[in-house]
Design a protein around this motif. Structure first.
Motif, PDB file in Angstrom:
ATOM      1  N   GLY A 146     -91.267 -24.995-133.894  1.00  0.00           N
ATOM      2  CA  GLY A 146     -90.018 -25.680-134.167  1.00  0.00           C
ATOM      3  C   GLY A 146     -89.850 -27.015-133.480  1.00  0.00           C
ATOM      4  O   GLY A 146     -88.949 -27.781-133.820  1.00  0.00           O
ATOM      5  N   MET A 147     -90.706 -27.324-132.532  1.00  0.00           N
ATOM      6  CA  MET A 147     -90.621 -28.639-131.897  1.00  0.00           C
ATOM      7  C   MET A 147     -91.152 -29.738-132.810  1.00  0.00           C
ATOM      8  O   MET A 147     -90.775 -30.894-132.669  1.00  0.00           O
ATOM      9  CB  MET A 147     -91.404 -28.641-130.581  1.00  0.00           C
ATOM     10  N   ASP A 148     -92.014 -29.372-133.763  1.00  0.00           N
ATOM     11  CA  ASP A 148     -92.644 -30.358-134.643  1.00  0.00           C
ATOM     12  C   ASP A 148     -92.133 -30.329-136.078  1.00  0.00           C
ATOM     13  O   ASP A 148     -92.256 -31.318-136.795  1.00  0.00           O
ATOM     14  CB  ASP A 148     -94.162 -30.140-134.643  1.00  0.00           C
ATOM     15  N   ARG A 149     -91.594 -29.181-136.496  1.00  0.00           N
ATOM     16  CA  ARG A 149     -91.106 -29.041-137.868  1.00  0.00           C
ATOM     17  C   ARG A 149     -90.119 -27.880-137.908  1.00  0.00           C
ATOM     18  O   ARG A 149     -90.166 -27.001-137.044  1.00  0.00           O
ATOM     19  CB  ARG A 149     -92.261 -28.779-138.825  1.00  0.00           C
ATOM     20  N   PRO A 150     -89.225 -27.842-138.880  1.00  0.00           N
ATOM     21  CA  PRO A 150     -88.292 -26.714-138.964  1.00  0.00           C
ATOM     22  C   PRO A 150     -89.059 -25.395-139.074  1.00  0.00           C
ATOM     23  O   PRO A 150     -90.032 -25.285-139.824  1.00  0.00           O
ATOM     24  CB  PRO A 150     -87.499 -26.993-140.242  1.00  0.00           C
ATOM     25  N   ALA A 151     -88.620 -24.408-138.290  1.00  0.00           N
ATOM     26  CA  ALA A 151     -89.295 -23.109-138.272  1.00  0.00           C
ATOM     27  C   ALA A 151     -88.256 -22.004-138.155  1.00  0.00           C
ATOM     28  O   ALA A 151     -87.221 -22.173-137.517  1.00  0.00           O
ATOM     29  CB  ALA A 151     -90.278 -23.037-137.105  1.00  0.00           C
ATOM     30  N   GLY A 152     -88.545 -20.882-138.782  1.00  0.00           N
ATOM     31  CA  GLY A 152     -87.678 -19.719-138.701  1.00  0.00           C
ATOM     32  C   GLY A 152     -86.812 -19.559-139.925  1.00  0.00           C
ATOM     33  O   GLY A 152     -86.356 -20.533-140.506  1.00  0.00           O
ATOM     34  N   VAL A 153     -86.597 -18.295-140.314  1.00  0.00           N
ATOM     35  CA  VAL A 153     -85.732 -17.989-141.451  1.00  0.00           C
ATOM     36  C   VAL A 153     -84.774 -16.857-141.114  1.00  0.00           C
ATOM     37  O   VAL A 153     -83.989 -16.457-141.942  1.00  0.00           O
ATOM     38  CB  VAL A 153     -86.552 -17.600-142.715  1.00  0.00           C
ATOM     39  N   GLY A 154     -84.824 -16.362-139.904  1.00  0.00           N
ATOM     40  CA  GLY A 154     -83.995 -15.228-139.513  1.00  0.00           C
ATOM     41  C   GLY A 154     -82.858 -15.623-138.601  1.00  0.00           C
ATOM     42  O   GLY A 154     -82.214 -16.662-138.791  1.00  0.00           O
ATOM     43  N   ASP A 155     -82.640 -14.809-137.593  1.00  0.00           N
ATOM     44  CA  ASP A 155     -81.532 -15.012-136.668  1.00  0.00           C
ATOM     45  C   ASP A 155     -81.717 -16.218-135.764  1.00  0.00           C
ATOM     46  O   ASP A 155     -80.748 -16.761-135.251  1.00  0.00           O
ATOM     47  CB  ASP A 155     -81.332 -13.769-135.801  1.00  0.00           C
ATOM     48  N   VAL A 156     -82.957 -16.613-135.532  1.00  0.00           N
ATOM     49  CA  VAL A 156     -83.235 -17.772-134.682  1.00  0.00           C
ATOM     50  C   VAL A 156     -84.048 -18.779-135.487  1.00  0.00           C
ATOM     51  O   VAL A 156     -85.060 -18.433-136.090  1.00  0.00           O
ATOM     52  CB  VAL A 156     -84.002 -17.374-133.399  1.00  0.00           C
ATOM     53  N   ARG A 157     -83.572 -20.014-135.472  1.00  0.00           N
ATOM     54  CA  ARG A 157     -84.265 -21.104-136.169  1.00  0.00           C
ATOM     55  C   ARG A 157     -84.396 -22.272-135.204  1.00  0.00           C
ATOM     56  O   ARG A 157     -83.508 -22.517-134.391  1.00  0.00           O
ATOM     57  CB  ARG A 157     -83.486 -21.518-137.410  1.00  0.00           C
ATOM     58  N   VAL A 158     -85.513 -22.977-135.308  1.00  0.00           N
ATOM     59  CA  VAL A 158     -85.796 -24.073-134.381  1.00  0.00           C
ATOM     60  C   VAL A 158     -86.263 -25.271-135.194  1.00  0.00           C
ATOM     61  O   VAL A 158     -87.020 -25.120-136.155  1.00  0.00           O
ATOM     62  CB  VAL A 158     -86.893 -23.660-133.364  1.00  0.00           C
ATOM     63  N   ARG A 159     -85.810 -26.467-134.776  1.00  0.00           N
ATOM     64  CA  ARG A 159     -86.251 -27.675-135.480  1.00  0.00           C
ATOM     65  C   ARG A 159     -86.153 -28.876-134.546  1.00  0.00           C
ATOM     66  O   ARG A 159     -85.351 -28.885-133.608  1.00  0.00           O
ATOM     67  CB  ARG A 159     -85.432 -27.912-136.740  1.00  0.00           C
ATOM     68  N   PRO A 160     -86.968 -29.883-134.821  1.00  0.00           N
ATOM     69  CA  PRO A 160     -86.864 -31.110-134.021  1.00  0.00           C
ATOM     70  C   PRO A 160     -85.613 -31.889-134.405  1.00  0.00           C
ATOM     71  O   PRO A 160     -85.122 -31.770-135.534  1.00  0.00           O
ATOM     72  CB  PRO A 160     -88.133 -31.885-134.397  1.00  0.00           C
ATOM     73  N   TYR A 161     -85.116 -32.650-133.458  1.00  0.00           N
ATOM     74  CA  TYR A 161     -83.956 -33.508-133.719  1.00  0.00           C
ATOM     75  C   TYR A 161     -84.217 -34.828-133.009  1.00  0.00           C
ATOM     76  O   TYR A 161     -84.131 -34.907-131.779  1.00  0.00           O
ATOM     77  CB  TYR A 161     -82.675 -32.857-133.196  1.00  0.00           C
ATOM     78  N   GLY A 162     -84.575 -35.829-133.791  1.00  0.00           N
ATOM     79  CA  GLY A 162     -84.899 -37.117-133.193  1.00  0.00           C
ATOM     80  C   GLY A 162     -86.181 -37.039-132.376  1.00  0.00           C
ATOM     81  O   GLY A 162     -86.995 -36.136-132.546  1.00  0.00           O
ATOM     82  N   TYR A 163     -86.325 -37.971-131.483  1.00  0.00           N
ATOM     83  CA  TYR A 163     -87.550 -38.073-130.703  1.00  0.00           C
ATOM     84  C   TYR A 163     -87.608 -37.091-129.539  1.00  0.00           C
ATOM     85  O   TYR A 163     -88.660 -36.569-129.207  1.00  0.00           O
ATOM     86  CB  TYR A 163     -87.716 -39.509-130.177  1.00  0.00           C
TER      87      TYR A 163
END
Length: 138
Positions: free
Chosen positions: A64-81
Motif C-alpha cells: 500500500g505504500m506504492d499502490r492502492p492495496a486491500g479490499v477488506g476491512d483494512v486498505r492502504v494507499r499512497p498519498y502524495g510523496y
C-alpha cells in the motif's frame, strides 16, 4: 525469546471537518505472528474511549505504500510523496489516517530484519498452534 518491534507514529485522523487531528498510534510486529502487523490507537482517539488495535497483513502494508492495496476491512494507499493512508472499515464507520511513509518504511525494514519476506513460515510453530486448537476443542 521473541523480539517484538513497536514503533510510535503520529497518525493524522481524517474527519469530515477540514482539520485533521494528530494522535499517537503504535505499529507493532511480533515474529510469533509473522504474517501480521498491528496498529493500536489510544483511548482518546476512539469512539469507545478504549484502546483499539487493528491487525492486518504485513504484505498489505508494504504494498500500500506504492499502490492502492486491500479490499477488506483494512486498505492502504499512497498519498502524495510522503504520506500513506490507512483506512479501517468497521460497522460503525470508516476511520482514515495519514502517516509518514518514511515511518512505515523504517518499521517494515526493521520487521524484515527479524523475519524476511518469504521466510515467515519458518517462524510458525504449527505443533504448538495445533495443540492449542485441540486444547480449546476439549
Amino acid at each position: 525469546m521473541s523480539t517484538v518491534i513497536e514503533q510510535a507514529v503520529q497518525a493524522r485522523m481524517v474527519a469530515s471537518a477540514p482539520r485533521m487531528e494528530t494522535v499517537h498510534a503504535t505499529l507493532r510486529y511480533d515474529p510469533k505472528d509473522p504474517f501480521a502487523v498491528s496498529m493500536a490507537f489510544p483511548p482518546p482517539a476512539t469512539l469507545e474511549g478504549v484502546e483499539v488495535s487493528w491487525a492486518f497483513s504485513r504484505d498489505l502494508l508494504a504494498a500500500g505504500m506504492d499502490r492502492p492495496a486491500g479490499v477488506g476491512d483494512v486498505r492502504v494507499r499512497p498519498y502524495g510523496y510522503d504520506r500513506t493512508v490507512l483506512e479501517f472499515h468497521a460497522p460503525e464507520g470508516v476511520a482514515m489516517v495519514h502517516i509518514r511513509t518514511s515511518e512505515v518504511r523504517g518499521f517494515l525494514h526493521r520487521s524484515q530484519l527479524l523475519v524476511p519476506s518469504g521466510g515467515e513460515h519458518q517462524y510458525l510453530d504449527l505443533d504448538e498452534d495445533l495443540a492449542e486448537l485441540l486444547r480449546d476443542a476439549i
